[in-house]
Structures are given as C-alpha cells and as structure tokens.
Scaffold this motif. Structure first.
Motif, PDB file in Angstrom:
ATOM      1  N   ARG A 279       9.642  13.923  49.000  1.00 12.21           N
ATOM      2  CA  ARG A 279       9.546  13.079  50.201  1.00 12.21           C
ATOM      3  C   ARG A 279       8.800  11.784  49.826  1.00 12.21           C
ATOM      4  NH1 ARG A 279       5.538  16.028  54.789  1.00 12.21           N
ATOM      5  NH2 ARG A 279       3.951  16.308  53.064  1.00 12.21           N
TER       6      ARG A 279
ATOM      7  N   MET B 156      18.983  11.236  49.682  1.00 10.46           N
ATOM      8  CA  MET B 156      18.220  12.222  50.112  1.00 10.46           C
ATOM      9  C   MET B 156      18.947  13.578  50.714  1.00 10.46           C
ATOM     10  SD  MET B 156      15.015  11.443  49.334  1.00 10.46           S
ATOM     11  CE  MET B 156      13.893  12.386  50.302  1.00 10.46           C
ATOM     12  N   VAL B 157      18.376  14.610  50.853  1.00  7.00           N
ATOM     13  CA  VAL B 157      19.298  15.750  51.439  1.00  7.00           C
ATOM     14  C   VAL B 157      19.465  15.590  52.983  1.00  7.00           C
ATOM     15  CG1 VAL B 157      18.618  17.410  49.707  1.00  7.00           C
ATOM     16  CG2 VAL B 157      16.933  17.102  51.718  1.00  7.00           C
ATOM     17  N   ASP B 158      20.357  16.325  53.643  1.00  7.65           N
ATOM     18  CA  ASP B 158      20.274  15.892  55.176  1.00  7.65           C
ATOM     19  C   ASP B 158      20.024  17.143  55.804  1.00  7.65           C
ATOM     20  OD1 ASP B 158      22.410  17.545  54.235  1.00  7.65           O
ATOM     21  OD2 ASP B 158      23.966  16.530  55.173  1.00  7.65           O
ATOM     22  N   ARG B 159      19.384  17.966  55.270  1.00 12.94           N
ATOM     23  CA  ARG B 159      18.868  19.103  55.958  1.00 12.94           C
ATOM     24  C   ARG B 159      17.290  19.085  55.980  1.00 12.94           C
ATOM     25  NH1 ARG B 159      16.927  22.290  51.815  1.00 12.94           N
ATOM     26  NH2 ARG B 159      17.766  21.632  49.903  1.00 12.94           N
ATOM     27  N   PRO B 160      16.525  19.878  56.833  1.00  9.55           N
ATOM     28  CA  PRO B 160      15.258  19.685  56.658  1.00  9.55           C
ATOM     29  C   PRO B 160      14.487  20.222  55.305  1.00  9.55           C
ATOM     30  CG  PRO B 160      15.695  21.434  57.932  1.00  9.55           C
ATOM     31  CD  PRO B 160      16.977  20.794  57.506  1.00  9.55           C
TER      32      PRO B 160
END
Ligand SMILES: [Zn+2]
Length: 280
Positions: free
Chosen positions: A280, A1-5
């Motif tokens: 998500r 998963m990405v580490d930004r919102p």
C-alpha cells in the motif's frame, strides 16, 4: 491497485492465542481499514474449566470448556474488531504426549492435507494479502500450534495466494527482559536466564536473535485493546499473570509484535515495521 480491501489472515491453534500473539496487529490493521480474518483451528477443550480445573480432573467437562472458550473468543474478536472469525472446529490435542493427542477429531492427528484443504478454501474465499501463523516449533512446542503452522504452510503452497507470509516470534532480548519481570513478580515460569547456555535436552529455543527478526510492528496504541481481548479469556489461568500486570505494564511489555517474514513477493526491504509494507 486491487479493488478489494487489503486482507490480513491470522491462523491460530485455539482461543486466546489471537490475543497474546497477534492482538496488536489485528486491532491496529482493523483500525487502518484492513480486513482482518481470524482462523481458529481447535475448540480449546483442553483448556482450564472455571476455577482453574485442568483436563482429566473432576469437574472438567470438555464440551462446557469449549462452549465457554468460544464465547470468550467471540468477545475478544469484538474487542479487536476482527472482521471475520472462522472456526475449523478440531478437538484440542492438549500438550505433547497427552492421550487427547490421539482422540477422535484431534487436530494433531488430523492429516495435514485434509485440514490444509479446508484452510486453502478459506484462503481462496478471503484472498489474504498477508498470512500470519507460528513457526515450525509452534513458538514453544504445543502440538496444535505446530499443526496450525503445518496446515498454513501447506495451504499457502497449494493456493499461492498471500503476497507475504509471517511467523510470530519474540526477540531474545525481550525474552530475557520478560524473564526478569516474571521473576521479579514471583512468577514460577521456568524461563531461561539471559545468556544462560541452552540446556542439553532443551527443545528448540523460543524466539529469535534480534538480528534475525524481519518485522517489528509498534502496537502500543492498541495495548489496551490487546489487554481487553486477553481479559475476555480470563477462564485460562495462564492469562491471569498478564492481566495482573495491569494495562500500562502489559502495554510496555506487549506493545510491540515481532515476526519473521518467510515469503514475500513485494520486495519490501527488511527490517520493516509494517506487515503491509510494499502492499500500500
Ligand atoms: Zn496457544
């Protein structure tokens, strides 16, 4: 998963479109912790001056209208908890055929690549996962809506950043219901009767057949926020009709926002009920 919102970017023509078209999804996704970015392309200077004074009429000062509408836009963003507001600052082009179409700085006559390059820069900065704008007819043919569509699709093509791209739309079934309510309340809008054959000279019809809509988002819970956001734009006479509905009826009518998904790299099945399905 990405580490930004996860990030939603909505690209709109002028102040108040964010409330009517996407107020529900902006409020809902902000509440779910998604970063929301609103890009407003023009200054709305062809809108009403206080008292419903139209452009070109005595007492309509475009600069004062733009200043008022910017305040209204900022107030609406506070209500909808928009994370970042970006203004491209083009001059409002007015309706199709108005002399403002060709005025210096008008959005409609700004070359698409020029405005798209600025939007692409914002996409590179915010890296939106989901981008929402109008369809190619600008929902109802407004030149600045059409131009917002064009620059958005050009910026998407240039950057390849968003995983999902959507156009706002309305189900024809709801348009018919909406037309009935407008007539019932004595509105003078020229809305088509249900099942009426399209007029020969009609522009592209508004909305889509229900079965062509890919994405139905329930924003009932955020109906009051959407209503309050629209209320922030009370200087515009066409918003008064909606405000006169009252918050309950408004939420019944406007508590679902619908989209057509035109680009997708997630493979999420349609129909879907979430712009972020598959992310998500
Ligand atoms: Zn508009």
């Amino acid at each position: 998963m990405v580490d930004r919102p996860l990030t939603l970017m909505a690209v709109h023509a002028h102040p108040d479109d964010e409330a009517t078209g996407t107020g529900g999804v902006l409020a809902r996704y902000a509440a779910e912790g998604i970063r929301t970015v609103l890009v407003t392309c023009t200054d709305g200077s062809c809108g009403d001056a206080p008292g419903g004074i139209k452009p070109g009429e005595p007492g309509h000062d475009p600069a004062a209208v733009a200043a008022l509408r910017r305040e209204e836009l900022e107030a609406a963003c506070r209500v909808l908890k928009v994370g970042d507001l970006e203004l491209l600052g083009y001059a409002d082009s007015g309706m199709m055929g108005w002399p403002q179409n060709d005025a210096p700085g008008a959005f409609w006559t700004t070359p698409v690549p020029e405005a798209a390059a600025r939007l692409a820069e914002l996409m590179r900065y915010y890296r939106p996962d989901v981008v929402v704008t109008y369809d190619e007819n600008g929902f109802y043919g407004h030149p600045d809506h059409i131009q917002a569509h064009r620059i958005t699709m050009a910026a998407v093509a240039e950057t390849g950043i968003p995983a999902k791209v959507y156009w706002t739309t309305a189900p024809r079934s709801a348009m018919a219901e909406f037309g009935r309510i407008v007539r019932e309340l004595g509105g003078d809008w020229d809305l088509p009767e249900e099942d009426a054959p399209p007029a020969e000279d009609a522009a592209a019809p508004i909305g889509l057949p229900d079965e062509e809509i890919s994405t139905w988002v329930d924003v009932t819970e955020f109906g009051p926020a959407k209503y309050e956001a629209l209320k922030a734009h009370a200087s515009q006479s066409e918003n008064i009709f909606f405000l006169n509905l009252g918050v309950e009826r408004f939420t019944q009518l406007m508590g679902r926002e619908t989209f057509v998904r035109v680009q997708d790299s997630t493979g999420a099945p349609v129909p879907e009920d979430d712009l972020f399905a598959g992310l998500r």
